[in-house]
Design a protein around this motif. Structure first.
Motif, PDB file in Angstrom:
ATOM      1  N   TYR A 159     -82.644 -39.337  43.150  1.00  0.00           N
ATOM      2  CA  TYR A 159     -82.119 -37.842  43.902  1.00  0.00           C
ATOM      3  C   TYR A 159     -83.062 -37.475  45.056  1.00  0.00           C
ATOM      4  O   TYR A 159     -82.482 -37.495  46.100  1.00  0.00           O
ATOM      5  N   PHE A 162     -82.964 -39.985  48.249  1.00  0.00           N
ATOM      6  CA  PHE A 162     -81.863 -40.129  49.147  1.00  0.00           C
ATOM      7  C   PHE A 162     -81.328 -38.509  49.604  1.00  0.00           C
ATOM      8  O   PHE A 162     -80.437 -38.424  50.127  1.00  0.00           O
ATOM      9  N   TYR A 163     -82.144 -37.366  49.132  1.00  0.00           N
ATOM     10  CA  TYR A 163     -81.778 -35.969  49.323  1.00  0.00           C
ATOM     11  C   TYR A 163     -81.987 -35.845  51.034  1.00  0.00           C
ATOM     12  O   TYR A 163     -82.982 -36.284  51.689  1.00  0.00           O
ATOM     13  N   ILE A 165     -80.269 -37.357  53.188  1.00  0.00           N
ATOM     14  CA  ILE A 165     -79.433 -38.649  53.521  1.00  0.00           C
ATOM     15  C   ILE A 165     -78.030 -38.816  53.184  1.00  0.00           C
ATOM     16  O   ILE A 165     -77.069 -39.046  54.096  1.00  0.00           O
ATOM     17  N   PHE A 166     -77.843 -38.895  51.876  1.00  0.00           N
ATOM     18  CA  PHE A 166     -76.308 -38.732  51.431  1.00  0.00           C
ATOM     19  C   PHE A 166     -75.907 -37.391  51.450  1.00  0.00           C
ATOM     20  O   PHE A 166     -76.356 -36.537  51.401  1.00  0.00           O
ATOM     21  N   ASP A 167     -74.365 -37.514  51.291  1.00  0.00           N
ATOM     22  CA  ASP A 167     -73.670 -36.192  51.403  1.00  0.00           C
ATOM     23  C   ASP A 167     -74.229 -35.647  50.040  1.00  0.00           C
ATOM     24  O   ASP A 167     -74.380 -36.328  48.731  1.00  0.00           O
ATOM     25  N   GLU A 168     -74.355 -34.267  49.999  1.00  0.00           N
ATOM     26  CA  GLU A 168     -74.753 -33.523  48.749  1.00  0.00           C
ATOM     27  C   GLU A 168     -73.964 -33.937  47.517  1.00  0.00           C
ATOM     28  O   GLU A 168     -74.414 -34.144  46.697  1.00  0.00           O
ATOM     29  N   VAL A 170     -71.829 -36.478  47.123  1.00  0.00           N
ATOM     30  CA  VAL A 170     -71.961 -37.992  46.711  1.00  0.00           C
ATOM     31  C   VAL A 170     -73.155 -38.187  45.784  1.00  0.00           C
ATOM     32  O   VAL A 170     -73.287 -38.843  45.082  1.00  0.00           O
ATOM     33  N   LEU A 171     -74.329 -37.545  46.521  1.00  0.00           N
ATOM     34  CA  LEU A 171     -75.805 -37.756  45.842  1.00  0.00           C
ATOM     35  C   LEU A 171     -75.627 -37.441  44.420  1.00  0.00           C
ATOM     36  O   LEU A 171     -76.220 -37.886  43.474  1.00  0.00           O
ATOM     37  N   LEU A 174     -73.479 -39.662  42.244  1.00  0.00           N
ATOM     38  CA  LEU A 174     -74.429 -41.174  41.955  1.00  0.00           C
ATOM     39  C   LEU A 174     -75.500 -40.721  41.130  1.00  0.00           C
ATOM     40  O   LEU A 174     -75.753 -41.629  40.080  1.00  0.00           O
ATOM     41  N   THR A 175     -76.336 -39.720  41.096  1.00  0.00           N
ATOM     42  CA  THR A 175     -77.385 -39.419  40.336  1.00  0.00           C
ATOM     43  C   THR A 175     -76.993 -39.167  38.930  1.00  0.00           C
ATOM     44  O   THR A 175     -77.665 -39.923  37.791  1.00  0.00           O
TER      45      THR A 175
END
Length: 198
Positions: A159, A162-163, A165-168, A170-171, A174-175
């Motif tokens: 998390y 990629f904080y 970087i990815f859409d909140e 989506v992140l 994924l997490t």
């Protein structure tokens, strides 16, 4: 979305508390206490450490969430004719995944470092379960060979990496998928950590 995810995680953790209370043949007070301990215990410890207002003191929706979940869970569990062995660990795993994200995100928003965010994600996800198990006089999951705090820590590292970087959303998804996948692997595939003994 993360607020509703927080309420969802609270409800799921409350279910794990109800399930354990049923296994231990507790009365309604025991059900409520165990459910509240696991549902808001980790977040409470996190907020105290971070010196920020404890979340459920400023937003009582969490307490109503726990109470409503307890009532529904008691009704459902009383109607079941057999014990569902996987209900406690699976509900616990979903709560762990949700709270890992919530804890890491809140810590970053408060301006703390990624390292502290990883730790607070694990505290939020695992703290309530530790309190619940201590009250139930069991060795907490965190201290046994199950992949539990490890799953939370790995999810937290993903998390914070990629904080921004990815859409909140989506992140967060994924997490949660990473934490849940690791935890479910421990439950159904017997993935474990080494234990030490004489």
């Amino acid at each position: 979305m993360l607020y509703f995810l927080d309420l969802f995680g609270t409800a799921v953790f409350a279910i794990s508390g109800v399930t354990l209370a049923f296994r231990l043949r507790m009365n309604v007070i025991g059900v409520l206490v165990l459910s509240a301990a696991v549902a808001i215990g980790g977040g409470t410890v996190r907020d105290i450490i971070l010196n920020t207002p404890v979340f459920w003191l400023t937003n009582n929706t969490y307490l109503w969430d726990i109470l409503f979940t307890c009532i529904i869970s008691i009704i459902v569990l009383l109607r079941l004719n057999k014990r569902i062995w996987w209900l406690l660990p699976v509900s616990d795993a979903i709560g762990l995944a949700a709270f890992t994200v919530i804890g890491a995100q809140k810590t970053l928003l408060l301006g703390f470092s990624p390292t502290i965010a990883i730790i607070m994600g694990a505290v939020t996800g695992c703290g309530g379960g530790v309190i619940r198990d201590v009250l139930a006089r069991r060795v907490p999951f965190v201290f046994r060979q199950e992949i539990y705090v490890t799953a939370s820590a790995i999810g937290g590292m993903f998390y914070v990496s990629f904080y921004g970087i990815f859409d909140e959303v989506v992140l967060a998804i994924l997490t949660m998928a990473i934490v849940l996948g690791l935890r479910l692997g421990g439950i159904f595939r017997s993935w474990t950590l080494p234990v030490y003994h004489y």
